[in-house]
Motif scaffolding. Structure first.
Motif, short mmCIF file in Angstrom:
data_model
loop_
_atom_site.label_atom_id
_atom_site.label_comp_id
_atom_site.label_asym_id
_atom_site.label_seq_id
_atom_site.Cartn_x
_atom_site.Cartn_y
_atom_site.Cartn_z
N THR A 118 9.46 71.76 -7.74
CA THR A 118 9.45 70.50 -8.48
C THR A 118 10.45 69.52 -7.87
N ILE A 119 11.66 69.98 -7.66
CA ILE A 119 12.71 69.09 -7.14
C ILE A 119 12.37 68.61 -5.73
N MET A 120 11.92 69.54 -4.91
CA MET A 120 11.62 69.14 -3.52
C MET A 120 10.46 68.18 -3.47
N ASP A 121 9.45 68.46 -4.28
CA ASP A 121 8.30 67.55 -4.28
C ASP A 121 8.75 66.16 -4.76
N TYR A 122 9.60 66.15 -5.78
CA TYR A 122 10.05 64.87 -6.30
C TYR A 122 10.92 64.12 -5.28
N CYS A 123 11.88 64.82 -4.71
CA CYS A 123 12.82 64.15 -3.82
C CYS A 123 12.24 63.86 -2.44
N PHE A 124 11.42 64.78 -1.93
CA PHE A 124 10.95 64.65 -0.53
C PHE A 124 9.45 64.44 -0.40
N GLN A 125 8.71 64.54 -1.52
CA GLN A 125 7.24 64.52 -1.45
C GLN A 125 6.70 65.65 -0.57
N GLN A 126 7.39 66.73 -0.59
CA GLN A 126 6.97 67.90 0.20
C GLN A 126 7.69 69.11 -0.39
N ASP A 127 6.94 70.13 -0.77
CA ASP A 127 7.67 71.26 -1.36
C ASP A 127 7.56 72.49 -0.50
N LEU A 128 8.05 73.60 -1.04
CA LEU A 128 8.09 74.85 -0.27
C LEU A 128 6.82 75.67 -0.45
N ASN A 129 5.98 75.25 -1.38
CA ASN A 129 4.82 76.05 -1.75
C ASN A 129 5.26 77.42 -2.27
N ALA A 130 6.45 77.44 -2.84
CA ALA A 130 7.02 78.71 -3.29
C ALA A 130 6.22 79.31 -4.43
N LEU A 131 5.64 78.45 -5.28
CA LEU A 131 4.89 78.95 -6.43
C LEU A 131 3.65 79.73 -6.02
N SER A 132 3.19 79.49 -4.79
CA SER A 132 1.98 80.19 -4.33
C SER A 132 2.29 81.52 -3.65
N GLU A 139 10.59 83.42 0.69
CA GLU A 139 11.75 83.77 1.52
C GLU A 139 12.81 82.67 1.45
N THR A 140 12.33 81.42 1.41
CA THR A 140 13.29 80.30 1.40
C THR A 140 14.05 80.26 0.08
N VAL A 141 13.34 80.48 -1.03
CA VAL A 141 14.03 80.47 -2.32
C VAL A 141 15.04 81.62 -2.38
N GLU A 142 14.66 82.77 -1.84
CA GLU A 142 15.60 83.91 -1.80
C GLU A 142 16.84 83.53 -0.97
N ALA A 143 16.61 82.79 0.10
CA ALA A 143 17.76 82.37 0.94
C ALA A 143 18.65 81.39 0.17
N PHE A 144 18.03 80.48 -0.61
CA PHE A 144 18.84 79.56 -1.43
C PHE A 144 19.71 80.36 -2.40
N ILE A 145 19.08 81.37 -3.03
CA ILE A 145 19.80 82.16 -4.03
C ILE A 145 21.02 82.82 -3.38
N MET A 189 18.08 74.50 3.65
CA MET A 189 18.02 73.26 2.87
C MET A 189 18.26 72.05 3.77
N GLN A 190 19.25 72.20 4.64
CA GLN A 190 19.62 71.10 5.55
C GLN A 190 18.44 70.75 6.46
N LYS A 191 17.79 71.80 6.96
CA LYS A 191 16.67 71.59 7.89
C LYS A 191 15.51 70.88 7.18
N LEU A 192 15.22 71.32 5.96
CA LEU A 192 14.11 70.72 5.22
C LEU A 192 14.38 69.25 4.92
N CYS A 241 20.22 68.08 0.66
CA CYS A 241 20.71 69.45 0.36
C CYS A 241 21.25 69.50 -1.05
N LEU A 242 21.99 68.46 -1.41
CA LEU A 242 22.64 68.45 -2.74
C LEU A 242 21.61 68.57 -3.86
N MET A 243 20.52 67.83 -3.75
CA MET A 243 19.55 67.86 -4.85
C MET A 243 18.99 69.26 -5.04
N ILE A 244 18.68 69.93 -3.93
CA ILE A 244 18.13 71.29 -4.05
C ILE A 244 19.20 72.22 -4.64
#
Ligand code: HEM
Length: 446
Positions: A118-132, A139-145, A189-192, A241-244
């Motif tokens: 939700t946050i990535m789609d809102y801030c960047f108009q592009q998300d991680l597709n993590a929900l799918s 893997e990316t969400v696990e790395a954030f955690i 996060m920085q790369k995205l 990065c901060l928003m994520i």
């Protein structure tokens, strides 16, 4: 110095108590790292309109409700594919179970996939597709955690953190990914954020086609007449990065707190479900957050508020520097430059304002207007004043929408799948629980 009293003086609009910041390779340059009010105000001129209530409501149909549907559909599949033999309480690896269609869902991951997308789609108009991702195993969400494991080191040992990053940054991506997941998480996060910024720089008109600008669009088109200047590339990436980092875990933690406490308190659950069934007669229809903030959903809002109170936002210190002339705090003179802090945990569990403070009791918010206002003022979940949370409207929309539709559609059993110990938390800047909240999901009877 940890103070429990003078938050009204410290956390207010125009406060002379400035934010304390330790250098950090990912977030320095972002809004959060700005210490003086004038520079904060300049950056907020870009960001405030983007996070306004009106802006959030405008994008909701294509953002929240779309993401929510995806989340609910995954739960629906889990509930439908559950077999009577596969889901038994106490099995160790419920993520595996989830993949096998047992009906057991890892909500810890699920909520984080929902909030990150939700946050990535809102801030960047592009998300991680993590929900799918199967089993919400992104893997990316696990790395954030994993990134939060380093948050305390960064806060309390900033010099060591800088040296550590210097060393780790020289290693190959594969090695960082394998052995230094927390740093890898932040780097991801920085790369995205950077990828999105580069895309916008190359395609300056792409937002106008979709009518959904990203947070970078405003910054890339400053209002020169107002004296606005585009922040540096580095600083915009840091803001990405901060928003994520600021919005993903905080919001997901509140959802986990609500899920656990509601499912552990049958009276609360019964009351909530009764209200939701009355206000949402067709359980398949997704309502808007504006509808959920209106009449008929008072108990829902009380549940969310109580979840916010007991999720503690950023539970440890939110440090501020005393202005150079010093200040009288709690009846004592505190010299200029001293670092003081009022912890959210202490404020949100103040027994004088919240009797039986550790009890999850949504009813305490269904009180007369004066008591409600007093309790509201005492809560510091989003902080207050000039450095309060900028994402509060996005957070509330996500919370109201998710809690309402989750409990309207599904009957979730956490007992036997999650323990008290799992839910106890450690301070990693945000509260990080010992375990993961999991539950057996069934479609709720009409
Ligand atoms: C329930 C969810 C949330 C909670 C409890 C929360 C809590 C907080 C708190 C306590 C602060 C102040 C920290 C400090 O003073 O050091 C803060 C700041 C901030 N939050 Fe949130 N937050 C939430 C969601 C979000 C979301 C969804 C976003 C954006 C996507 C966001 C973006 C920010 C930003 C950018 C700041 C820094 C503001 C500044 O430095 O002036 N937060 N948040």
């Amino acid at each position: 110095m940890r103070l429990n009293v003078p938050k009204k003086r410290i956390f207010k609009v125009g406060t002379p108590f400035t934010r304390v910041w330790h250098d950090n390779p990912f977030l320095t340059g972002s809004l959060q790292s700005l210490t003086t009010l004038p520079e904060t105000k300049k950056r907020k001129e870009f960001l405030n309109p983007f996070f306004s209530k009106a802006a959030i409501v405008r994008v909701e149909p294509s953002l929240h409700r779309r993401k929510l549907r995806l989340f609910l559909d995954t739960l629906q599949q889990q509930a439908s594919s559950a077999t009577s033999t596969s889901a038994s309480p106490g099995k160790e690896d419920s993520s595996e179970q989830q993949q096998q269609g047992s009906g057991v869902v890892d909500f810890f991951l699920g909520f984080r996939c929902l909030t990150a997308d939700t946050i990535m789609d809102y801030c960047f108009q592009q998300d991680l597709n993590a929900l799918s991702e199967p089993g919400f195993r992104s893997e990316t969400v696990e790395a954030f955690i994993a990134g939060f494991d380093l948050a305390l080191v960064a806060t309390y040992f900033p010099n060591f953190f800088a040296v550590l990053n210097g060393v780790i940054f020289r290693l190959s991506e594969g090695v960082r990914r394998k052995y230094f997941a927390p740093v890898y998480g932040f780097q991801t996060m920085q790369k995205l954020a950077e990828e999105r910024l580069v895309h916008l720089e190359k395609n300056p008109n792409c937002a106008s086609k979709t009518k959904l600008p990203t947070m970078f669009d405003a910054m890339l088109a400053p209002d020169v007449a107002k004296g606005q200047v585009t922040p540096s590339r580095h600083d915009m990436i840091a803001d990405g990065c901060l928003m994520i980092a600021a919005g993903t875990d905080t919001t997901a933690n509140v959802l986990g707190t609500v899920l656990w406490n509601v499912t552990q308190n049958p009276d609360v659950e019964a009351k909530l479900v009764q209200e939701l069934k009355k206000g949402m007669t067709d359980r398949e229809v997704v309502l808007s957050s504006v509808e959920l903030e209106g009449q008929g959903f008072e108990y829902l809002r009380a549940v969310v508020k109580e979840g916010l109170r007991l999720a503690y936002g950023v539970p440890g210190t939110i440090p501020r520097r005393v202005p150079k002339e010093g200040a009288m705090l709690g009846g004592r003179f505190i010299p200029g430059g001293t670092i003081v802090s009022a912890g959210i945990y202490l404020q949100n569990t103040d027994a004088a304002t919240f009797p039986d403070p550790f009890k999850f009791d949504p009813q305490r918010w269904l009180c007369d207007a004066e008591t409600h206002a007093k309790r509201d003022r005492q809560m510091l979940s989003f902080s207050r004043g000039s450095r309060a949370c900028i994402g509060i409207n996005l957070a509330y929309a996500t919370l109201h929408l998710t809690v309402a539709h989750l409990f309207r559609r599904f009957d979730i059993k956490t007992t036997g799948y999650t323990t008290e110990h799992d839910m106890e938390w450690n301070d990693r800047f945000v509260p990080v629980p010992n375990g993961r909240i999991k539950g057996l999901v069934k479609v709720r009877e009409e």
